[in-house]
Design a protein around this motif. Sequence first.
Motif, short mmCIF file in Angstrom:
data_model
loop_
_atom_site.label_atom_id
_atom_site.label_comp_id
_atom_site.label_asym_id
_atom_site.label_seq_id
_atom_site.Cartn_x
_atom_site.Cartn_y
_atom_site.Cartn_z
N THR A 31 4.71 3.18 1.25
CA THR A 31 4.84 4.40 2.05
C THR A 31 3.59 4.71 2.86
OG1 THR A 31 4.27 5.50 0.00
CG2 THR A 31 6.57 5.57 0.66
N LEU A 32 2.41 4.49 2.29
CA LEU A 32 1.19 4.83 3.01
C LEU A 32 1.10 3.99 4.28
CD1 LEU A 32 -1.32 6.61 2.84
CD2 LEU A 32 -2.51 4.75 1.71
N TYR A 33 1.35 2.69 4.15
CA TYR A 33 1.29 1.79 5.30
C TYR A 33 2.35 2.16 6.34
CZ TYR A 33 1.19 -2.44 8.13
OH TYR A 33 1.07 -3.31 9.19
N GLN A 69 -8.54 0.43 -12.45
CA GLN A 69 -7.92 0.44 -11.11
C GLN A 69 -8.78 1.20 -10.09
OE1 GLN A 69 -5.71 -1.97 -12.16
NE2 GLN A 69 -4.21 -1.12 -10.76
N ARG A 70 -10.07 0.93 -10.08
CA ARG A 70 -10.97 1.72 -9.22
C ARG A 70 -10.73 1.49 -7.74
NH1 ARG A 70 -16.77 1.17 -12.40
NH2 ARG A 70 -16.04 1.97 -14.41
N PHE A 71 -10.44 0.25 -7.34
CA PHE A 71 -10.17 -0.04 -5.93
C PHE A 71 -8.90 0.70 -5.50
CE2 PHE A 71 -8.71 -3.30 -2.61
CZ PHE A 71 -9.70 -3.00 -1.70
N GLU A 72 -7.87 0.61 -6.33
CA GLU A 72 -6.60 1.29 -6.05
C GLU A 72 -6.82 2.79 -5.86
OE1 GLU A 72 -2.44 0.33 -7.70
OE2 GLU A 72 -3.30 1.66 -9.20
N LYS A 73 -7.73 3.36 -6.64
CA LYS A 73 -7.97 4.81 -6.57
C LYS A 73 -8.69 5.20 -5.29
CE LYS A 73 -7.74 5.54 -11.50
NZ LYS A 73 -8.49 5.47 -12.75
N MET A 74 -9.25 4.23 -4.58
CA MET A 74 -9.91 4.54 -3.30
C MET A 74 -8.97 4.31 -2.12
SD MET A 74 -13.53 2.74 -4.19
CE MET A 74 -14.61 3.34 -2.92
N ILE A 75 -7.86 3.57 -2.35
CA ILE A 75 -7.03 3.22 -1.19
C ILE A 75 -5.56 3.62 -1.28
CG2 ILE A 75 -8.48 1.25 -0.52
CD1 ILE A 75 -6.46 -0.63 -1.67
N SER A 76 -5.04 3.92 -2.46
CA SER A 76 -3.58 4.10 -2.50
C SER A 76 -3.16 5.56 -2.46
CB SER A 76 -3.01 3.44 -3.75
OG SER A 76 -3.17 4.30 -4.84
N GLY A 77 -1.91 5.74 -2.08
CA GLY A 77 -1.36 7.07 -1.84
C GLY A 77 -1.45 8.03 -3.01
N VAL A 123 0.88 -1.18 0.00
CA VAL A 123 0.00 0.00 0.00
C VAL A 123 0.90 1.21 0.00
CG1 VAL A 123 -2.11 0.95 0.95
CG2 VAL A 123 -1.35 -1.28 1.72
N GLY A 124 1.21 1.69 -1.19
CA GLY A 124 2.08 2.85 -1.32
C GLY A 124 1.44 3.77 -2.34
N THR A 125 2.21 4.10 -3.37
CA THR A 125 1.67 4.90 -4.47
C THR A 125 0.52 4.14 -5.11
OG1 THR A 125 3.97 5.46 -4.83
CG2 THR A 125 2.40 6.24 -6.46
N GLY A 126 0.72 2.83 -5.30
CA GLY A 126 -0.34 1.95 -5.79
C GLY A 126 -0.64 0.91 -4.74
N ALA A 156 -8.06 2.67 4.61
CA ALA A 156 -7.53 1.58 5.44
C ALA A 156 -8.59 0.49 5.65
CB ALA A 156 -7.08 2.15 6.78
N GLN A 157 -9.86 0.90 5.79
CA GLN A 157 -10.92 -0.08 5.99
C GLN A 157 -11.14 -0.92 4.72
OE1 GLN A 157 -14.04 2.64 7.28
NE2 GLN A 157 -13.95 1.80 9.35
N LEU A 158 -11.12 -0.27 3.56
CA LEU A 158 -11.31 -1.01 2.30
C LEU A 158 -10.16 -1.99 2.10
CD1 LEU A 158 -12.59 1.84 -0.05
CD2 LEU A 158 -13.86 -0.18 0.67
#
Length: 625
Positions: free
Chosen positions: A571-573, A447-455, A386-389, A539-541
């Motif tokens: 990085t996000l994590y 990449q819709r899921f990625e767009k809701m969770i990644s940095g 869980v970073g940029t992507g 984070a929840q998703l």
Amino acid sequence: FEKMISGMYMGELVRLILVKMAKEGLLFGGRLTPDLLTTGHFETRFVSAIEKEKEGLQKAHEILSKLGLEPSHEDCLATLRICQIVSTRSASLCGATLAAVLRRIKDNKGVERLRSTVGVDGSVYKKHPHFARRLHKTVRKLLPDCEIRFIRSEDGSGKGAAMVTAVAYRLAAQHKARQKILEPLKLSHEQLLEVKERMRVEMEKGLGKETHAEATVKMLPTYVCSTPDGTEKGDFLALDLGGTNFRVLLVRVRNGMRRGVEMHNKIYSIPVEIMQGTGEELFDHIVHCISDFLEYMGMKGVSLPLGFTFSFPCQQNNLDEGILLKWTKGFKATGCEGEDVVGLLKEAIHRREEFDLDVVAVVNDTVGTMMTCGYEDPYCEVGLIVGTGSNACYMEEMRNVELVEGDEGRMCVNMEWGAFGDSGCLDDIRTEFDLAVDELSLNPGKQRFEKMISGMYLGEIVRNILMDFTKRGLLFRGRISERLKTRGIFETKFLSQIESDCLALLQVRSILQHLGLESTCDDSIIVKEVCTVVARRAAQLCGAGMAAVVDKIRENRGLDFLKITVGVDGTLYKLHPHFSTVMHETVKQLSPKCEVTFLQSEDGSGKGAALITAVACRIREAGQR
């Protein structure tokens, strides 16, 4: 302090001075009267009257006579002077303390020049002929770098009380309006369970032979069939190509008493003209860098097994074969798409005729993350980035991987879960802000899921919400600055900084100022809340997706209870103050029959690639025996 400056005491101060001077024979021929000796008989309004420009001396004469004195012209002049001294001191002291307050406001705002308005009420300020002017003058003298206006208030206690109530009503209404807008971003336990179930359905589709073609979560076989068991040993090379920089590493794996991994690496840049030139030029450049590195390490002419982390979409037909499906991240080298990248690398090595390398594995960085942690913890069978992507992988039973022949053992599956939701299955929880971010992205609809969770996207979601708030007058006083209209200004590191618990609102404001956004303290609180809501949902998703993975592993193995470790990178994590905590809680709530430990990975793309190579070599040698 009040006794030195306020109207209640100003006249009394003048009276005490007159009495002292009379006693010393300096006024009224040394005469005192009972009236002059009575506390409170020289009123503050007398001071205002005596200081009036034209009739001041005449007023002094009248007032002193009423007190039973027979003042001379000199007595009247002296009384006027005493009044001026007392009222000027009062105005100066008042101005000095007001200047301190304004200086504090200026420092709070961190501005070069403060422009502010002071609302004023009170009889001395309004009725004394010179008090206001002297007060203003003192403030301007002490604060040359501020523009201060003074406005007289009308009925502060009546009208003012009504205003306070009206403001409280407005703030409550605005708060309610903001909460209503943020409501769709707050996911309930039921919604998260639903996301978990849908992820599970999509995973099955990706694994199935019949359904794989139209599946959005691709569940790609990686041909990595085992995690490290600790007996691996030897020297391995690793290549890491995933962006504008390229790394070559030498990884020494030891077993037994001195078990561990020692690494040496060097970073090389890839010039734009090579990224966008021909495939031959690109791979010749890569081999040139390997040659430089071997010379640097004093290992020219040694043939080593090599693992190649290639972070672009690939279809793997074997551990050492990866067909590049399409370039991303600004790469456009011709003659590579649809080709096996290992073949392209080997051809370039042969063209150079300097050394020979045994390319053992093409590696996805998520799988590398799982392997790095697997070396530390044998329970690690899931990788998460869980970073940029964002992406995940895990060890699936071979019998469920329908794209590959054989039913024995396990194989790591690269989920490519960023595309979850591309079929429309998350449309009910996607908000107008998600749609806006998606529409303006480089790959709309993908990449819709990625767009809701990644940095890479969280900052944009936040910016869109702030824009909406501002348009509705709920933030930044309804003024949309050019900066706020600029895409990409909210880098994810700002989200991490703004949400950091040890940060005072003052620092949040300085971050917003750095972004060119003029904000009040209230604005800062609102921005912080928006960041919290967006990151929490992410984070929840992410946790809901992970819950689907660990539960599938548990059911695969027919267990009532599963103990498992997830290797994590990104990085996000790692940097966000609350992301990991919220994600862990979500997994715990949605998968109560699993005990999940999260282990931070160190260098999955470098060390991980070498470990995959080491495991493959160990298995190959065992087979030869």
